[in-house]
Design a protein around this motif. Structure first.
Motif, PDB file in Angstrom:
ATOM      1  N   ARG A  81     -15.922 -21.212 -43.005  1.00 40.47           N
ATOM      2  CA  ARG A  81     -17.391 -20.550 -42.034  1.00 40.47           C
ATOM      3  C   ARG A  81     -18.327 -21.382 -41.723  1.00 40.47           C
ATOM      4  O   ARG A  81     -18.722 -22.251 -40.988  1.00 40.47           O
ATOM      5  N   ALA A  82     -18.278 -21.994 -43.223  1.00 37.37           N
ATOM      6  CA  ALA A  82     -19.665 -23.431 -43.294  1.00 37.37           C
ATOM      7  C   ALA A  82     -19.164 -24.588 -42.459  1.00 37.37           C
ATOM      8  O   ALA A  82     -19.937 -25.245 -42.398  1.00 37.37           O
TER       9      ALA A  82
ATOM     10  N   ALA B 241     -18.664 -19.873 -54.982  1.00 34.21           N
ATOM     11  CA  ALA B 241     -16.941 -19.875 -54.240  1.00 34.21           C
ATOM     12  C   ALA B 241     -16.134 -20.934 -54.958  1.00 34.21           C
ATOM     13  O   ALA B 241     -15.244 -20.424 -54.789  1.00 34.21           O
ATOM     14  N   LYS B 242     -16.923 -21.189 -56.195  1.00 31.26           N
ATOM     15  CA  LYS B 242     -15.983 -21.802 -56.892  1.00 31.26           C
ATOM     16  C   LYS B 242     -15.238 -23.108 -56.211  1.00 31.26           C
ATOM     17  O   LYS B 242     -14.056 -23.215 -56.564  1.00 31.26           O
ATOM     18  N   ALA B 243     -16.019 -23.839 -55.445  1.00 32.50           N
ATOM     19  CA  ALA B 243     -15.610 -24.496 -55.108  1.00 32.50           C
ATOM     20  C   ALA B 243     -16.806 -25.527 -54.169  1.00 32.50           C
ATOM     21  O   ALA B 243     -17.587 -25.033 -54.728  1.00 32.50           O
TER      22      ALA B 243
ATOM     23  N   HIS C 106     -12.951 -17.912 -49.557  1.00 34.07           N
ATOM     24  CA  HIS C 106     -11.870 -18.987 -48.720  1.00 34.07           C
ATOM     25  C   HIS C 106     -12.827 -19.132 -47.593  1.00 34.07           C
ATOM     26  O   HIS C 106     -13.393 -19.924 -47.214  1.00 34.07           O
ATOM     27  N   GLU C 107     -12.689 -17.717 -46.937  1.00 30.95           N
ATOM     28  CA  GLU C 107     -13.178 -17.823 -45.311  1.00 30.95           C
ATOM     29  C   GLU C 107     -14.611 -17.740 -45.490  1.00 30.95           C
ATOM     30  O   GLU C 107     -14.848 -18.151 -44.202  1.00 30.95           O
TER      31      GLU C 107
ATOM     32  N   VAL D 166     -12.500 -28.845 -52.635  1.00 26.55           N
ATOM     33  CA  VAL D 166     -11.549 -28.058 -53.659  1.00 26.55           C
ATOM     34  C   VAL D 166     -11.753 -26.706 -54.118  1.00 26.55           C
ATOM     35  O   VAL D 166     -13.126 -26.655 -54.506  1.00 26.55           O
ATOM     36  N   PHE D 167     -11.177 -26.007 -54.365  1.00 29.72           N
ATOM     37  CA  PHE D 167     -11.248 -24.223 -54.957  1.00 29.72           C
ATOM     38  C   PHE D 167     -10.483 -24.768 -56.224  1.00 29.72           C
ATOM     39  O   PHE D 167      -9.398 -24.735 -56.783  1.00 29.72           O
ATOM     40  N   ALA D 168     -11.488 -23.773 -57.223  1.00 30.98           N
ATOM     41  CA  ALA D 168     -10.952 -23.738 -58.719  1.00 30.98           C
ATOM     42  C   ALA D 168     -10.046 -22.247 -58.714  1.00 30.98           C
ATOM     43  O   ALA D 168      -9.553 -21.813 -59.637  1.00 30.98           O
ATOM     44  N   ASP D 169     -10.502 -21.649 -57.167  1.00 30.26           N
ATOM     45  CA  ASP D 169     -10.247 -19.798 -57.534  1.00 30.26           C
ATOM     46  C   ASP D 169      -9.518 -19.621 -56.201  1.00 30.26           C
ATOM     47  O   ASP D 169     -10.410 -19.392 -55.317  1.00 30.26           O
TER      48      ASP D 169
END
Length: 146
Positions: free
Chosen positions: A129-130, A99-101, A124-125, A114-117
């Motif tokens: 959900r997780a 997820a790059k997060a 993101h979705e 934190v998201f890299a993308d």
């Protein structure tokens, strides 16, 4: 260790397009933007991926523009930042890497991630959900997250 919000005099805004955010955040000027938009189209790549893959803009400036476009908070992670395993929401490190997060905090039932993308909306979705649908999204450079 603390997270640092990237300082910016730019007003928080949600722009109509990422190209507009790049211009307004002064990452690229109009001529540079036209050139890279044409190059990305020729390469059949989304603009944001083309900019990162070709290393055409400063990572901090890219993060700032992406944050402005999505209305997220841009942050910088300190060297040696370690993820608290209790925050992984029962998911594997591989899940978060894909997820790059990764999660950085949980407060009042809401997880800060934190998201890299931030352009990867399916990821993101999945993260949302997780985490049970209660996340606060931030963006950091890929170097910081990966």
């Amino acid at each position: 260790m603390t997270l640092t919000r990237i300082n910016s005099n730019k007003p928080k805004a949600h722009y109509g397009s990422f190209a507009e955010a790049l211009l307004q955040c002064k990452v690229l000027d109009a001529e540079q933007l036209k050139t890279v938009v044409d190059q990305a189209a020729e390469a059949k790549q989304p603009l944001e991926h083309y900019l990162v893959e070709k290393n055409l803009v400063d990572p901090a400036a890219f993060t700032q523009a992406a944050a402005a476009y999505f209305g997220m908070t841009p942050i910088s992670l300190p060297d040696g930042f370690a993820i608290n395993p209790d925050l992984l929401a029962g998911k594997s490190v591989e899940f978060w890497t894909k997820a790059k997060a990764f999660p950085v905090a949980r407060l009042a039932g809401r997880m800060t991630v934190v998201f890299a993308d931030p352009f990867d909306l399916p990821a993101h979705e999945e993260v949302d959900r997780a985490a049970g649908g209660r996340i606060w999204s931030c963006v950091a450079s890929e170097k910081d997250v990966m």
